[in-house]
Design a protein around this motif. Sequence first.
Motif, short mmCIF file in Angstrom:
data_model
loop_
_atom_site.label_atom_id
_atom_site.label_comp_id
_atom_site.label_asym_id
_atom_site.label_seq_id
_atom_site.Cartn_x
_atom_site.Cartn_y
_atom_site.Cartn_z
N VAL A 73 -0.67 5.50 0.28
CA VAL A 73 -0.17 4.44 1.15
C VAL A 73 0.68 5.03 2.29
CG1 VAL A 73 1.36 2.42 1.26
CG2 VAL A 73 -0.20 2.69 -0.68
N VAL A 74 0.37 4.63 3.52
CA VAL A 74 1.20 5.04 4.66
C VAL A 74 1.81 3.77 5.27
CG1 VAL A 74 1.31 6.30 6.85
CG2 VAL A 74 -0.38 6.97 5.13
N ILE A 75 3.13 3.75 5.32
CA ILE A 75 3.84 2.60 5.87
C ILE A 75 4.20 2.90 7.33
CG2 ILE A 75 5.93 1.14 5.68
CD1 ILE A 75 4.15 0.79 3.23
N HIS A 76 3.82 1.99 8.21
CA HIS A 76 4.14 2.14 9.64
C HIS A 76 5.08 1.00 10.03
CE1 HIS A 76 0.55 4.80 10.10
NE2 HIS A 76 0.08 4.03 9.14
N ARG A 90 3.90 -5.76 19.79
CA ARG A 90 3.67 -5.64 18.34
C ARG A 90 2.17 -5.74 18.03
NH1 ARG A 90 9.12 -7.17 15.74
NH2 ARG A 90 10.32 -7.70 17.55
N ALA A 91 1.52 -6.71 18.67
CA ALA A 91 0.07 -6.89 18.44
C ALA A 91 -0.71 -5.66 18.90
CB ALA A 91 -0.42 -8.14 19.17
N LEU A 97 -3.62 0.69 15.70
CA LEU A 97 -3.52 1.39 14.41
C LEU A 97 -4.63 1.02 13.42
CD1 LEU A 97 -1.08 3.28 13.33
CD2 LEU A 97 -0.67 1.35 11.81
N LYS A 98 -5.19 -0.19 13.55
CA LYS A 98 -6.24 -0.70 12.66
C LYS A 98 -5.83 -0.63 11.18
CE LYS A 98 -10.00 0.85 15.77
NZ LYS A 98 -9.16 0.86 16.96
N TYR A 167 -6.59 -7.86 12.03
CA TYR A 167 -6.46 -7.29 10.67
C TYR A 167 -5.71 -8.30 9.80
CZ TYR A 167 -8.10 -3.57 13.45
OH TYR A 167 -8.90 -2.86 14.30
N PRO A 168 -5.84 -8.18 8.46
CA PRO A 168 -5.14 -9.15 7.61
C PRO A 168 -3.63 -9.14 7.92
CG PRO A 168 -6.67 -7.83 6.32
CD PRO A 168 -6.63 -7.21 7.69
#
Length: 206
Positions: A73-76, A90-91, A97-98, A167-168
């Motif tokens: 898991v990579v948290i951005h 932000r969008a 980043l997808k 994206y979700p």
Amino acid sequence: MKNTFKFILAFVVVACFAFITPTDNGSKKTINVVIDAGHGGHDDGMTVDGITEKDIVASIAKKIKENNSDKNVVIHLTRTDDRFLSLKDRAKFINDLKPNLVLSLHVNGNENTEASGVELYISPKNVMYENSKKIAEDLNFRFVTNHNLKSRGVKDANFTLLRDTAYPTITVELGFLSNENDRKYLTDDNQQEKIAVTILELISAL
Ligand SMILES: [Zn+2]
């Protein structure tokens, strides 16, 4: 003699790899998740008695990143300090980043100080609506199970960030700053830590 040793060594190496199955962590796909701490800079968000929404959500976002021990898991984070970011910025960050999931963290407020509990929003205009809904319901269940939080459920909304990302994406209202119990909970360091752990559990189960 030398060749026999090489042959045995090659056999041992092949035998060792034979036990590595494709389901091992080494071959698992990376899960990229954006944690968006709402507001920032001149935009305090909800404010009660000098406590600001922007600080609470930034603190929880930081804890999510720090507590992540899942190497898949990579948290951005959209912001790591107290600065203003437009919804458009932000969008763009998200769409470039997808990611597999976006959680936009917020804190609620209401004139009615009795109003309390966690609330999750998704948008029917998001192309990943069904996927977002499934994840939001899972997160809602985890909040109710792991925490002393009332849930107001998963709701539809037409928020810009939910609509403009491909994206979700889920807006997570973590509780009401206007409610005394929720406020105590949201500003408590240990409870913030627990919220971060619950969110990380959800992400690892994606
Ligand atoms: Zn907000």
